[in-house]
Design a protein around this motif. Structure first.
Motif, short mmCIF file in Angstrom:
data_model
loop_
_atom_site.label_atom_id
_atom_site.label_comp_id
_atom_site.label_asym_id
_atom_site.label_seq_id
_atom_site.Cartn_x
_atom_site.Cartn_y
_atom_site.Cartn_z
N GLN A 63 71.64 67.08 -3.58
CA GLN A 63 71.06 67.98 -2.57
C GLN A 63 69.77 67.42 -1.98
OE1 GLN A 63 73.16 70.49 -1.83
NE2 GLN A 63 74.34 69.60 -3.54
N PHE A 64 69.34 66.24 -2.46
CA PHE A 64 68.12 65.62 -1.96
C PHE A 64 68.46 64.27 -1.31
CE2 PHE A 64 67.18 68.30 -5.57
CZ PHE A 64 66.07 69.01 -5.16
N HIS A 65 67.96 64.05 -0.09
CA HIS A 65 68.24 62.85 0.68
C HIS A 65 67.30 61.73 0.25
CE1 HIS A 65 68.57 60.84 4.91
NE2 HIS A 65 69.24 60.19 3.99
N GLU A 66 67.85 60.64 -0.29
CA GLU A 66 67.03 59.58 -0.86
C GLU A 66 66.23 58.80 0.18
OE1 GLU A 66 69.12 57.02 -3.48
OE2 GLU A 66 69.59 58.61 -4.90
N ASP A 67 66.69 58.76 1.43
CA ASP A 67 65.98 57.99 2.45
C ASP A 67 64.91 58.81 3.17
OD1 ASP A 67 67.41 55.72 1.91
OD2 ASP A 67 68.98 56.12 3.37
N ASN A 68 64.75 60.06 2.76
CA ASN A 68 63.67 60.91 3.29
C ASN A 68 62.56 60.97 2.23
OD1 ASN A 68 62.39 63.83 3.39
ND2 ASN A 68 63.08 63.36 5.47
N VAL A 69 61.34 60.58 2.64
CA VAL A 69 60.24 60.44 1.67
C VAL A 69 59.98 61.74 0.92
CG1 VAL A 69 57.79 59.92 1.38
CG2 VAL A 69 59.16 58.61 3.00
N GLU A 70 59.89 62.86 1.64
CA GLU A 70 59.58 64.14 1.01
C GLU A 70 60.69 64.58 0.05
OE1 GLU A 70 56.75 65.89 1.06
OE2 GLU A 70 55.98 64.16 2.15
N GLU A 71 61.93 64.43 0.50
CA GLU A 71 63.05 64.85 -0.35
C GLU A 71 63.19 63.92 -1.56
OE1 GLU A 71 66.79 65.91 1.27
OE2 GLU A 71 65.96 66.92 3.02
N ARG A 72 62.84 62.65 -1.37
CA ARG A 72 62.93 61.72 -2.50
C ARG A 72 61.94 62.09 -3.61
NH1 ARG A 72 62.85 57.34 0.26
NH2 ARG A 72 60.72 56.64 -0.05
N LYS A 73 60.73 62.51 -3.23
CA LYS A 73 59.75 62.94 -4.22
C LYS A 73 60.21 64.21 -4.95
CE LYS A 73 55.57 60.94 -2.15
NZ LYS A 73 54.26 61.22 -1.53
N LYS A 74 60.82 65.12 -4.19
CA LYS A 74 61.34 66.34 -4.80
C LYS A 74 62.47 66.01 -5.78
CE LYS A 74 60.23 69.31 -0.85
NZ LYS A 74 60.77 70.07 0.31
N LYS A 75 63.24 64.99 -5.43
CA LYS A 75 64.35 64.59 -6.30
C LYS A 75 63.85 64.06 -7.64
CE LYS A 75 68.63 61.96 -6.07
NZ LYS A 75 69.48 61.18 -5.17
N LEU A 76 62.72 63.34 -7.61
CA LEU A 76 62.13 62.83 -8.85
C LEU A 76 61.71 63.99 -9.75
CD1 LEU A 76 59.98 59.86 -7.47
CD2 LEU A 76 62.24 59.76 -8.52
N SER A 77 61.23 65.09 -9.13
CA SER A 77 60.85 66.28 -9.90
C SER A 77 62.07 67.07 -10.36
CB SER A 77 59.95 67.19 -9.06
OG SER A 77 58.71 66.57 -8.80
N PHE A 78 63.18 66.93 -9.64
CA PHE A 78 64.38 67.72 -9.96
C PHE A 78 64.81 67.51 -11.40
CE2 PHE A 78 69.05 67.62 -10.39
CZ PHE A 78 69.32 68.96 -10.18
#
Length: 590
Positions: free
Chosen positions: A175-190
């Protein structure tokens, strides 16, 4: 005008998610209304209900087998390990089928219904008169029909977990887009918050559910778990319009076989010094991500060499592979030694639901004259340790380490895992010291009073080892989840999560194997380390052995981690200069 046009195009690109995923209607997902935390909340809810069920059953299963089924300690520990092992190995099949053929969402939905069927059968085995253990409160010999129904329910839950667990976590991370900086950071927290929810489920399962099992009976507890699971399945389905979906990509093992075949066929050729000469498709011709060439396992690079006699011809994938396919094969081969070194952690985790629980049962469980702690509830200390540490790690340690290292992760994946492995050694040392003290107190009481059932040592002596286990899991298990999601090919992420779960499964089987070997060897000397009951055993020596095994394993892991090359994704262009060299960190474990 030209700049304004470019800005409009960038804005339009930012509005949609172009990573190969689709929405519920098969279209390119709209960023504002799909994915990220909106979708993840539905995913976390059904994961929470499943983990409450699993931990509620697993935490107290050894007590049920010894008290109701009248199994001895060795047999009960083996049965728990076999069930836990099967439950965490089945995802290898479910993950493969989801990646290759069904997709993750349908697999999660189908498996949830199988899981629910197992919970229903477990409930019926406690309420239907002919399926109950016996007609009296104390069972000297439970009915065979109850044993069949009970174990059938357990393994039905295992089957449901096989499709549920590997797909759900990877589906949440999708559900998080890896090539988008903001979503990538959220993915690390996921992954951190995923484990926070998981440990909260462990806390609830090991306290409330276990208490209901001990006071009201397994029937009432199973009914609660069945209703909770049914409600969360409905909620998960209701959220389908918020999800981003990945289409299955066919047999994910076939490209690996093609690379190996092509490399063997061209084994006599020499690899070019310039990686740009190796075969790769342009980025414009693919919807997936391309990978950069790495220097390890250079033999496989031969699969991407274009032979002069075949220039201009249409190439068979069994004779010529792209650099990306070659690198994906390298990723799978690189994972194998890391997976092998992770098995000792699985062995440690297996003790928490087996021998640690029997330790607790042999200790003073009274909080007051009226209230006694269920032995399995002491496992909640591990969940508390993780619940305390994960927010500290995510909100304090990671931001500080980001500033110090300049890396988005703060602490690299393999370094995080190594810290967890260090905690595994400490856990077993503390466990050995506590058990040695408990046995000494028990022997002194026998010398003073003769045979006694008095339990002098408080169960709270076990809290430190459970807390340390929880701290260690915050590093090792969360790190392994990130590793097996991030470092596998994009098309094999459900399989990646299944590989992570198999660490726990194989660890459980290895724990049973060690118990068998240790019992077989030590009983020849007159006193088995793992006897019929805990007071006639020497679990402290068994724990010291596990501490040594984990210490040696940590040394092997550090050696491998120093030489590990991370996945390197090509961000722009088709030249080697377009590669993201941050991804090719060499892990220096100082």
């Amino acid at each position: 005008m030209e700049q304004q046009k470019e800005k409009r195009e960038e804005s339009e690109q930012e509005k949609w998610v172009y990573d190969g995923s689709v929405d519920s209607k098969g279209r390119v997902p709209l960023r504002s209304s799909t994915g990220v935390w909106i979708a993840s909340l539905f995913v976390l809810a059904i994961e929470f209900s499943e983990r409450v069920s699993y931990f509620g059953i697993a935490a107290n299963l050894i007590s049920y087998l010894t008290k109701v089924m009248n199994e001895d300690l060795k047999t009960a520990a083996k049965n728990v390990n076999y069930w836990a092992g099967t439950t965490t190995l089945m995802p290898l099949i479910g993950g493969f089928l989801a990646d290759a053929y069904t997709g993750r969402f349908p697999m999660v939905l189908f498996s949830s219904l199988v899981y629910l069927m197992g919970l229903c059968l477990l409930t019926m085995s406690q309420y239907i008169p002919s399926l109950k253990p016996c007609n009296t409160k104390t069972c000297l010999q439970p009915r065979k029909l109850h044993e069949v129904a009970f174990f059938l329910a357990l393994y039905c839950i295992s089957l449901g977990t096989g499709g549920f667990k590997p797909c759900l976590e990877s589906f949440g991370a999708d559900q998080f887009h890896e090539d988008n900086v903001e979503e990538r950071k959220k993915k690390l927290s996921f992954f951190n918050w995923w484990n926070f929810a998981l440990c909260f489920a462990l806390l609830l399962g090991a306290t409330v559910i276990v208490y209901v099992q001990d006071v009201c009976g397994w029937g009432a507890a199973s009914l609660i778990l069945t209703i909770l699971m049914a409600l969360c399945i409905i909620a998960f389905y209701v959220g389908k319009s918020f999800y981003r979906y990945r289409r299955p990509e066919g047999n994910t093992l076939k490209p690996i076989l093609q690379v190996l075949t092509a490399a063997i066929r061209k084994r006599k050729l020499s690899c070019p010094s310039n990686p740009a000469l190796l075969y790769e498709v342009p980025m414009s011709d693919t919807t997936g991500r391309l990978l950069c060439n790495t220097k390890n396992l250079r033999f496989l690079d031969k699969a991407a060499i274009i032979e002069d006699k075949h220039v201009g011809e249409k190439h068979s994938p069994w004779r010529l592979a792209t650099v990306t396919r070659v690198e994906e094969t390298k990723l799978i081969l690189n994972i194998i030694p890391i997976w092998l070194t992770s098995l000792s952690t699985g062995i440690c985790v297996a003790q928490a639901s087996t021998l640690f629980v029997k330790q607790a049962a042999a200790m003073n469980l009274k909080l007051s004259n009226r209230f006694t702690i269920p032995p399995a509830s002491i496992a909640s200390a591990a969940a508390i340790g993780t619940l305390i540490f994960i927010p500290i790690y995510d909100m304090i340690i990671v931001p500080i380490m980001r500033k110090l290292t300049g890396s988005e992760r703060g602490i690299s994946i393999l370094r995080r895992i190594s810290i967890g492995y260090t905690f595994s050694v400490i856990v077993m040392i503390v466990s050995a010291l506590v058990e040695a003290k408990r046995l000494k107190m028990h022997e002194q009481e026998i010398l003073r009073r003769g045979e006694t059932e008095e339990k002098l040592m408080s169960v709270f002596w076990l809290v430190p080892q459970y807390l340390i286990l929880g701290f260690g899991d915050s590093f090792s298990l969360v790190g392994l989840q990130e590793y097996f999601y991030d470092q596998v090919p994009d098309s094999m992420r459900s399989v990646g999560m299944a590989l992570y779960l198999s660490v726990i499964g194989v660890g459980s089987f290895l724990s049973s194997f060690l118990i068998y070997i240790v019992d077989h060897v030590t009983e020849k000397n007159g006193k088995s380390w793992i006897g019929k009951d805990i007071n006639s055993s020497r679990l402290d020596r068994f724990y010291w052995m596990l501490a040594v095994i984990n210490g040696l394993n940590l040394c092997a892991y550090l050696y491998l981690a120093k030489r590990y090359a991370y996945k390197s994704v090509k961000r722009t262009g088709n030249e080697i200069d377009g590669c993201n060299r941050d991804g090719v960190e060499m892990m220096m474990m100082a």
